[in-house]
Motif scaffolding. Structure first.
Motif, PDB file in Angstrom:
ATOM      1  N   PHE A 234     -21.305  -4.669 -74.129  1.00 59.54           N
ATOM      2  CA  PHE A 234     -20.647  -5.450 -73.520  1.00 59.54           C
ATOM      3  C   PHE A 234     -18.971  -4.820 -73.064  1.00 59.54           C
ATOM      4  CE2 PHE A 234     -16.515  -7.941 -72.698  1.00 59.54           C
ATOM      5  CZ  PHE A 234     -17.047  -9.072 -71.610  1.00 59.54           C
TER       6      PHE A 234
ATOM      7  N   GLY B  56     -15.415  -5.393 -71.517  1.00 60.37           N
ATOM      8  CA  GLY B  56     -14.211  -6.079 -70.748  1.00 60.37           C
ATOM      9  C   GLY B  56     -13.200  -5.256 -70.132  1.00 60.37           C
TER      10      GLY B  56
ATOM     11  N   ASN C 162     -10.753 -11.713 -72.201  1.00 62.28           N
ATOM     12  CA  ASN C 162     -12.077 -10.854 -72.649  1.00 62.28           C
ATOM     13  C   ASN C 162     -11.985 -10.766 -74.063  1.00 62.28           C
ATOM     14  OD1 ASN C 162     -13.574  -9.911 -70.465  1.00 62.28           O
ATOM     15  ND2 ASN C 162     -12.395  -8.580 -69.750  1.00 62.28           N
TER      16      ASN C 162
ATOM     17  N   GLU D 122     -14.993 -10.797 -76.588  1.00 61.22           N
ATOM     18  CA  GLU D 122     -15.298  -9.657 -77.321  1.00 61.22           C
ATOM     19  C   GLU D 122     -15.336 -10.085 -78.856  1.00 61.22           C
ATOM     20  OE1 GLU D 122     -12.568  -7.010 -75.973  1.00 61.22           O
ATOM     21  OE2 GLU D 122     -13.247  -6.638 -73.988  1.00 61.22           O
TER      22      GLU D 122
ATOM     23  N   LYS E  63     -18.896  -9.395 -80.702  1.00 63.49           N
ATOM     24  CA  LYS E  63     -18.984  -8.208 -81.885  1.00 63.49           C
ATOM     25  C   LYS E  63     -19.143  -8.833 -83.209  1.00 63.49           C
ATOM     26  CE  LYS E  63     -15.699  -4.887 -83.913  1.00 63.49           C
ATOM     27  NZ  LYS E  63     -14.173  -4.494 -84.138  1.00 63.49           N
TER      28      LYS E  63
ATOM     29  N   THR F 249     -19.047  -3.659 -78.618  1.00 59.79           N
ATOM     30  CA  THR F 249     -18.153  -4.221 -77.297  1.00 59.79           C
ATOM     31  C   THR F 249     -17.379  -3.057 -77.292  1.00 59.79           C
ATOM     32  OG1 THR F 249     -16.691  -5.012 -79.246  1.00 59.79           O
ATOM     33  CG2 THR F 249     -18.114  -6.514 -78.098  1.00 59.79           C
TER      34      THR F 249
ATOM     35  N   HIS G  38     -13.715  -2.203 -74.625  1.00 56.17           N
ATOM     36  CA  HIS G  38     -12.490  -2.739 -73.762  1.00 56.17           C
ATOM     37  C   HIS G  38     -11.953  -1.415 -73.054  1.00 56.17           C
ATOM     38  CE1 HIS G  38      -9.991  -6.085 -72.739  1.00 56.17           C
ATOM     39  NE2 HIS G  38      -9.339  -4.823 -72.366  1.00 56.17           N
TER      40      HIS G  38
ATOM     41  N   ALA H  61     -11.579  -7.170 -81.495  1.00 54.55           N
ATOM     42  CA  ALA H  61     -12.458  -7.411 -80.491  1.00 54.55           C
ATOM     43  C   ALA H  61     -13.374  -6.422 -80.073  1.00 54.55           C
ATOM     44  CB  ALA H  61     -11.644  -7.963 -79.155  1.00 54.55           C
ATOM     45  N   ALA H  62     -12.723  -5.068 -80.189  1.00 53.33           N
ATOM     46  CA  ALA H  62     -13.576  -4.033 -79.670  1.00 53.33           C
ATOM     47  C   ALA H  62     -13.949  -3.033 -80.444  1.00 53.33           C
ATOM     48  CB  ALA H  62     -12.433  -3.159 -78.488  1.00 53.33           C
TER      49      ALA H  62
END
Length: 386
Positions: free
Chosen positions: A93, A95, A102, A106, A110, A116, A118, A138-139
């Motif tokens: 994914f 973002g 996002n 994310e 994740k 993920t 970004h 998130a990433a």
């Protein structure tokens, strides 16, 4: 090189995210011709075969007040999208910007084992630095547009790669001025001013009237000036009433022409731009264009943003240069009179224009890194396919 092309999911909000993601997808298809991509995006992504489940305009918000009004809708879209992605399990994914939307998506993906990435480091170096903790959760990896960002993120334990800026690859080092003027029907010897009020509905409402009024004041002093205003497709209906009202009030430049999109042609053709802060300021710099940067928000949004700023600059050319290489007129300073004065000052100072263009060439070369290839390498590593 992988044996099968990846299936990507992307979310890009607003016109700037659609532009960046469209350029990224175009390059990634060179590496993986069979690549599949779906999620939320706009027309530039669709032109690269992207399947958009929701249009990117649904994510477009302007400041805190607008975000609060739209919050139930945005949360519903994010929940539904997350459910679908967890069911379909894309290879990765991505973002694209839009961190407020996002990051939550994310983080959920994740935690469920979906890789993920970004794309576009949030401007934690400019304001709201606490977002670095959300980014870390998130990433798996961050693709950074600017060279100073990976060291900053790595200090927080976030894997990151400087991939350059795709616009620096897409925009030629040598500005195609003559071709752009011919395409827009502008005389080679005309003095042209481009008005870029932004791509959001609320930006049009707050900023476009100031630019139109500034153009009227410039035209009174120099009737020979030609003005063009590129408008994001779909927003022309918001601008035309503003022009009609300005015309009825006698505060309108007779030579102003609306363009459907074509912002790059306008920036290539013009001698000066009055431009809303955002990605368009970097585009103007890559076209080596003298500019006056402006912005205006509601009083509440401005109060909150001002409290969280870390730097004296808001425009990307100034942030990257760590100095005011172009003027900024923000909030109460963004009057038509001030915009007109600063704009005319550029037209009267050829040595200053030459110096700016030399600085912009340096910025262009710094950001030109074959972004798509660099991003593909980083994605392959994230996918353990290198």
């Amino acid at each position: 090189m992988m044996s099968a092309a990846p299936r990507l999911a992307l979310v890009a909000g607003e016109a700037s995210g659609d532009l960046l993601a469209g350029l990224l997808l175009q390059g990634l298809r060179t590496r993986w011709p069979g690549l599949q991509a779906a999620g939320i995006g706009g027309p530039r992504m669709a032109a690269q075969g992207f399947e958009s489940w929701w249009p990117h305009e649904r994510l477009s918000v302007f400041g805190y007040v607008d975000a609060l009004k739209r919050l139930p809708e945005l949360l519903r879209i994010r929940r539904q999208l997350g459910d679908r992605l967890l069911d379909e399990r894309p290879s990765v994914f991505i973002g694209v910007d839009a961190p407020d939307f996002n990051f939550g998506l994310e983080t959920r993906l994740k935690a469920a084992g979906v890789r993920t990435v970004h794309f576009v480091c949030p401007s934690i170096w400019a304001w709201r630095g606490e977002r670095v903790h959300k980014l870390k959760a998130a990433a798996d990896h961050v693709l950074c547009l600017f060279p100073f960002e990976p060291p900053l993120l790595q200090r927080h334990g976030i894997a990151a790669t400087f991939v350059g800026h795709p616009l620096a690859d897409a925009i030629p080092l040598e500005v195609p001025r003559a071709a752009a003027r011919q395409a827009l029907g502008l005389a080679a010897d005309a003095t042209v001013v481009a008005l870029l009020p932004g791509s959001r509905r609320s930006e049009i409402a707050h900023i476009a009237p100031r630019l139109i009024a500034a153009a009227a004041r410039m035209a009174r002093q120099r009737p020979q000036l030609q003005f063009v205003m590129p408008v994001v497709p779909g927003l022309r209906g918001l601008v035309e009433p503003l022009l009609a009202r300005a015309q009825s009030e006698g505060d309108y430049p007779a030579t102003l022409r609306l363009l459907d999109g074509q912002s790059h042609a306008a920036l290539a053709a013009c001698d000066l731009t009055l431009v809303a802060s955002g990605t368009a300021t970097l585009e103007a710099a890559l076209f080596k264009c003298p500019m006056v940067i402006t912005y205006h928000l509601s009083a509440l949004n401005w109060w909150r943003m001002k409290r969280m700023r870390y730097q004296p600059w808001v425009g990307l050319p100034n942030i990257l240069s760590q100095g005011f290489i172009v003027p900024e007129l923000i909030q109460d300073d963004a009057t038509p009179e001030a915009l007109a004065r600063e704009g005319l000052a550029w037209l009267d100072d050829a040595p200053r224009v030459d110096q700016l263009r030399q600085r912009c060439v340096g910025l262009h070369q710094q950001l030109r890194r074959d972004t798509a290839n660099q991003a593909a390498d980083a994605l392959a590593q994230v996918l353990a396919l290198a």
